[in-house]
Structure formats: C-alpha cells, structure tokens
Design an enzyme around this catalytic site. Structure first.
Site, PDB file in Angstrom:
ATOM      1  N   SER A 217       0.748  -1.079  -0.063  1.00  0.00           N
ATOM      2  CA  SER A 217      -0.086  -0.042  -0.024  1.00  0.00           C
ATOM      3  C   SER A 217       0.673   1.398   0.214  1.00  0.00           C
ATOM      4  O   SER A 217       1.805   1.208  -0.841  1.00  0.00           O
ATOM      5  CB  SER A 217      -1.057  -0.163   1.134  1.00  0.00           C
ATOM      6  OG  SER A 217      -2.070   0.887   1.188  1.00  0.00           O
ATOM      7  N   GLU A 345      -8.933  -5.707  -4.901  1.00  0.00           N
ATOM      8  CA  GLU A 345      -8.476  -4.592  -4.119  1.00  0.00           C
ATOM      9  C   GLU A 345      -9.494  -3.465  -3.475  1.00  0.00           C
ATOM     10  O   GLU A 345      -9.684  -3.235  -2.204  1.00  0.00           O
ATOM     11  CB  GLU A 345      -7.475  -3.635  -4.725  1.00  0.00           C
ATOM     12  CG  GLU A 345      -6.335  -4.522  -5.199  1.00  0.00           C
ATOM     13  CD  GLU A 345      -5.092  -4.205  -3.945  1.00  0.00           C
ATOM     14  OE1 GLU A 345      -5.531  -3.671  -3.012  1.00  0.00           O
ATOM     15  OE2 GLU A 345      -4.038  -4.768  -4.406  1.00  0.00           O
ATOM     16  N   HIS A 448      -8.212  -5.611  -0.631  1.00  0.00           N
ATOM     17  CA  HIS A 448      -6.700  -4.976   0.002  1.00  0.00           C
ATOM     18  C   HIS A 448      -6.131  -5.273   1.156  1.00  0.00           C
ATOM     19  O   HIS A 448      -6.972  -5.133   2.055  1.00  0.00           O
ATOM     20  CB  HIS A 448      -7.076  -3.197  -0.219  1.00  0.00           C
ATOM     21  CG  HIS A 448      -5.715  -2.294   0.033  1.00  0.00           C
ATOM     22  ND1 HIS A 448      -4.861  -1.988  -1.201  1.00  0.00           N
ATOM     23  CD2 HIS A 448      -5.411  -1.709   1.146  1.00  0.00           C
ATOM     24  CE1 HIS A 448      -3.779  -1.451  -0.671  1.00  0.00           C
ATOM     25  NE2 HIS A 448      -4.182  -1.110   0.552  1.00  0.00           N
TER      26      HIS A 448
END
Length: 536
Positions: A217, A345, A448
């Site tokens: 990330s 995600e 995610h």
C-alpha cells in the site's frame, strides 16, 4: 478501512486492520548474552538488549535517526544520538504522530518515533543472511513498523527482517516555500533507515549487500518511489511492491462518491501551496515567521491539518520526476522487482460505503454516468450487476481494474523492459477480513491488504487459517524470501514462477490461491478487462 473525508481522499490503504504492537527481532548477536533470553548486540550508537524467543530473536525500538522535534521538525533526518550502557530493546518505540485509528487506538503525538525493529532467526549458518526492510502502509497517515511481527518470515525464510517507522501526514509530507525537503521528509526517513541497515547489518548477521526493500500500500508506493530516487542508489539490491505500483491512480469517485481524481503523488509546488494554506489556518499566516510559528505548535494541533498531506512530492531532489513518468522513461534503479496486487483490491473501499449508503441498481447507474459520461453505457455492459452478482460487487470490480490491476500490469511491463520483474496476484477470496465491514451484497474476497497475514502476524497475533491457507502462507514466504536471497522467486519445490518477458504477448501473472492448482499463471489483462483501461 476508514474513509476520513469526502473532499480529501485518504489513502487508507492499510487502515481497517486491527493491529497492535508486535515483537521485533535479531539472531546472531555480536556481543555475548549477559543473561538468559536477553541477547546483546553492538550498534553504531550503543549496545541494545533484545529478547530471545527460541528459534528467533527480536530487537525493538532502536533509534535510526535523531528525534525530529523542536527545530528539527521538517528537516531531513539527522544521526541518532549515542547512548551509554545497554539500551533495552524489548519493546517497540512510539508510532509516529497520527490520529486515533484501528492500529494506534489512541493515536500518537510523540515525534520521537524514528525507530526500527530487527527480527532474525537462530541459525548455525556462517554466511550473512539476506535482509528484508519492510515499509508499512496506512495511506501516509497511519501505521507503525512494530505492527508487523515478522518472525515467520525470518525463521522459515532464513532472513533478517527490519521494520521501521517514518514520519506521516503533516510531519512527513508537509511543504512550504523555501523549506528544504518539502513533501518528502517521510521518504528521507526511509532512506536514513536504509543507511542504518548498511552500517549495522553485520551486527545482526545480515548482509548489507543483499537488502530487499519491500512494502504494501503506502509502503509499496514508497518502495516504488525509492526505485526512482537518485539518492537511494546502492541502498537496496531488490524491491517488492505490494498494492502500490508507481502507476496506481484513483479516478473520480473511485474511493468515495463525490471525490475527484486523486493520485498518491503530487508536485512539490502543490505541497508548498497546501502548506501555506495550512499555516494560515493554524494561525501562522506571516511567511517570514510561518515555519518558526508552526514548529512551536504542539503536535496535536498540527494533526488537525493531517489530511492535507497524504501524498508524496515529486519535482524534488529526492524524487525528481513523477514516478510513473520515471518508469516510462526508464529512469529507475536496475534491481529485480517482485510486484503485484490483490484480486479484489477495491472491495475494501466499497465495503464502508455499502454499509453507510448501499449501492443500488439506480445509484450504480448514476455513479457510472457521473464518472464516465459517454463511456458509461459500454462499461455498464461489461461491469453489470448481473455478471458480478450485485451493483456493489460490479462497482468494486470496475475500480479494482482501473485503479490497481491494470496500472500495475503497465508498471510490470515498463519495469520488465530494463530489469528482472516478477508479477503476481493474491487471489484467496476466503482470506481473513481484517475487520472490514461485511455485507451479503459485498463479500470481501481478496480485498486490499488481505495478503498481509500470509506474511506477518499482524499485531503479534497469527491469523485463523485453514490448512490450505497455512500452506499458501508458507509458499508465499518461500517465494518472497527466495526472491530476497537470489533475485528470483522461483524454486524447485514450488509451482514455476517465470520472469515477466520484456515484450509480453500476454501479461501473465502468478496467481496465488489455495487448493490444488491454486498457484498458476493467469492472463491478468483479460481477467481485469484492461482493454478498457489503456495506460499508454
């Protein structure tokens, strides 16, 4: 995941994780242990006493740079101060300043936070071990290195793992006219930690010539940015980018309805302009005195401006170009790269929206029309609620493809033209949810950050895995650490993982899933409709 504002887009890319402080480690102490279970190692600034856990050791809360407090606020990191005697390294240091969140429940206002943690396996090997330096996520607003318990990676993979804190938000990405380092103080911290690793790795049994920089990330975006930073040359030999490719971009309405286009990167001029606005709002409007006025403000006061500083600055000495542009022009360090994302995600982003304002068939049509105008009809035919099950799943799939999957494939192709590149997609749709809101209309799937528990014990607690998920976690650690050791993840006892061709006819990626045949190659562009999302 926490959506903080409809106007400012928080890249809460690793938020929503229920993390607590975790253990950190080493393994081959340079100084003999002075007591059972408490090994002592000599660093450049003094002795540290860690914790022996049997098959691994941890050293936590080691300062790698001077505390950026008082006049050192918004300055490049300086050297850490030496300490007398033996410093206790059994507990991590404070997270860097941040507002309360699921990872730091009370938040933090402690700027003395530039600490790192070392985890190393007990080993009888005489050769120095590869080193993995991990950069945490959190949208450049939240997070801490100590949240990632790396002992499984260290023990199974026979690597030294270093996790670290870096300045965040208004402390890490602030800018102002005439302020040296504007927008990149957090990135400068990361480089300072990498320099510390170069100087101290051998004390922990690590090889400073074999360092892999890795992150997820915001940590992945940082890693990709460091690939393009001239001052990072020689600080790492390999890179792992998880859900943070340099080409990642968030289009209109992607994170929340009403939010305009948003990129994790912005120009230094824009950051300095935001700094001027923040200074005025914080009661420091006079340019000649603004910085001294702001440096006198308590950290808690500055946090009120945090959301305005959640992007990395380019057009700077540290980051001369926008990283996506640097990739296209081939201006990046020629080190092997392992890069990928999760299959679903953006379900992590749509989940809180679905809980607050469920996406209906009508609101989905309105979103498509508002976002894409004349293209809405064509996209509705591909991303239909009928095809995906619900309007929420269709909207999440569309935004996964346009924001993450297809941009990452573009970055894979650009990297592969110049260096060894290995592409993957994490696809376990039964992965632990990490605390994201759930609803029947939006199963989280491989959302995610759901790949993180397969590599780390988040908050020091192992995930509740099935036997098949335990096997996948072991395989992922094997791939990751083999890459850290050799520059290629492929090994004989695992499914073959080929290198991404420089001129790929089809953009195949290694899909990582459970069950027989769960690890196999897939055409990522076909799976994610990338013909609809051209990147060049």
């Amino acid at each position: 995941m926490r959506l903080i504002s409809r106007r400012r887009v928080p890249l809460a890319l690793a938020a929503g994780l229920t993390l607590a402080a975790c253990l950190t480690s080493p393994a081959v102490p340079a100084v003999a242990s002075d007591a059972p279970k408490r090994p002592v190692v000599a660093t450049e600034t003094g002795l540290v006493r860690g914790v022996d856990h049997g098959d691994y050791q941890t050293f936590a809360g080691i300062p790698y740079a001077a505390a950026p407090v008082g006049p050192l606020r918004w300055r490049p990191p300086g050297p850490a101060r030496p300490w007398p005697g033996i410093r206790d390294a059994s507990q991590p240091g404070s997270p860097c300043p941040q507002t309360p969140n699921s990872e730091a429940h009370s938040g933090s206002t402690n700027e003395d936070c530039l600490h790192l943690n070392v985890t190393l396996p007990r080993t009888d090997r005489h050769r120095p071990l590869p080193i993995v330096v991990w950069l945490h996520g959190g949208g450049f607003l939240t997070g801490a290195g100590s949240s990632y318990d790396a002992h499984r990676m260290a023990v199974r993979g026979h690597v030294v793992v270093v996790t670290l804190n870096y300045r965040l938000g208004v402390f890490g990405n602030f800018g102002y006219p005439g302020l040296n380092g504007s927008g990149d103080f957090g990135l400068a911290d990361q480089q300072a930690a990498l320099h510390w690793v170069q100087r101290n790795a051998t004390s922990f049994g690590g090889d400073p010539r074999n360092v892999t920089l890795a992150g997820e990330s915001a940590g992945g975006m940082s890693t990709c940015t460091q690939l393009t930073s001239p001052s990072a040359a020689g600080l790492f030999a390999k890179a792992i980018v998880q859900s943070g490719a340099c080409s990642v971009d968030f289009g209109k309405n992607a994170v929340y309805p009403g939010v305009a286009d948003f990129s994790p990167w912005t120009s230094q001029a824009a950051v300095r302009s935001a700094g001027q606005q923040a200074a005025t709002a914080l009661g420091c409007p006079q340019p000649a005195r603004a910085l001294s006025c702001l440096r006198a403000k308590p950290a808690a006061t500055l946090l009120s401006a945090n959301q305005n500083f959640q992007q990395i600055a380019y057009d700077t000495p540290l980051v001369p170009q926008r990283p996506a542009t640097a990739l296209r022009e081939g201006r990046f360090h020629r080190v092997p790269v392992l890069q990928g994302n999760t299959r679903d995600e953006m379900r992590a982003y749509v989940a809180p929206l679905q809980q607050q304002h469920p996406i209906t068939t009508d609101s989905y049509r309105a979103l498509l029309l508002d976002t894409f105008g004349d293209r809405a009809r064509r996209l509705a035919a591909v991303y239909s609620p009928t095809a995906y099950g619900t309007p929420a799943l269709a909207w999440a799939a569309l935004n996964t493809d346009r924001a993450f999957a297809c941009p990452t494939l573009t970055a894979d192709r650009l990297l592969a033209r110049h260096t060894a590149t290995y592409a993957y997609e994490f696809a376990d749709r039964q992965a632990p949810s990490l605390g994201y809101p759930q609803s029947p209309q939006l199963p989280l799937g491989a959302a995610h950050a759901t790949d993180l528990p397969y590599l780390f014990d988040l908050g020091g607690r192992p995930a509740s895995f099935t036997p098949a998920q335990n096997r996948l976690a072991a395989h992922m650690i094997d791939y990751w650490t083999t890459f850290a050791r050799t520059g290629a993840p492929d090994r004989r006892d695992l499914p073959h993982w080929p290198r991404t061709p420089a001129r790929a006819a089809a953009p195949y990626v290694q899909q990582l899933d459970t069950g027989p045949g769960g690890i196999h190659r897939v055409d990522g562009a076909a799976e994610h409709h990338c013909r609809l999302w051209p990147q060049d």
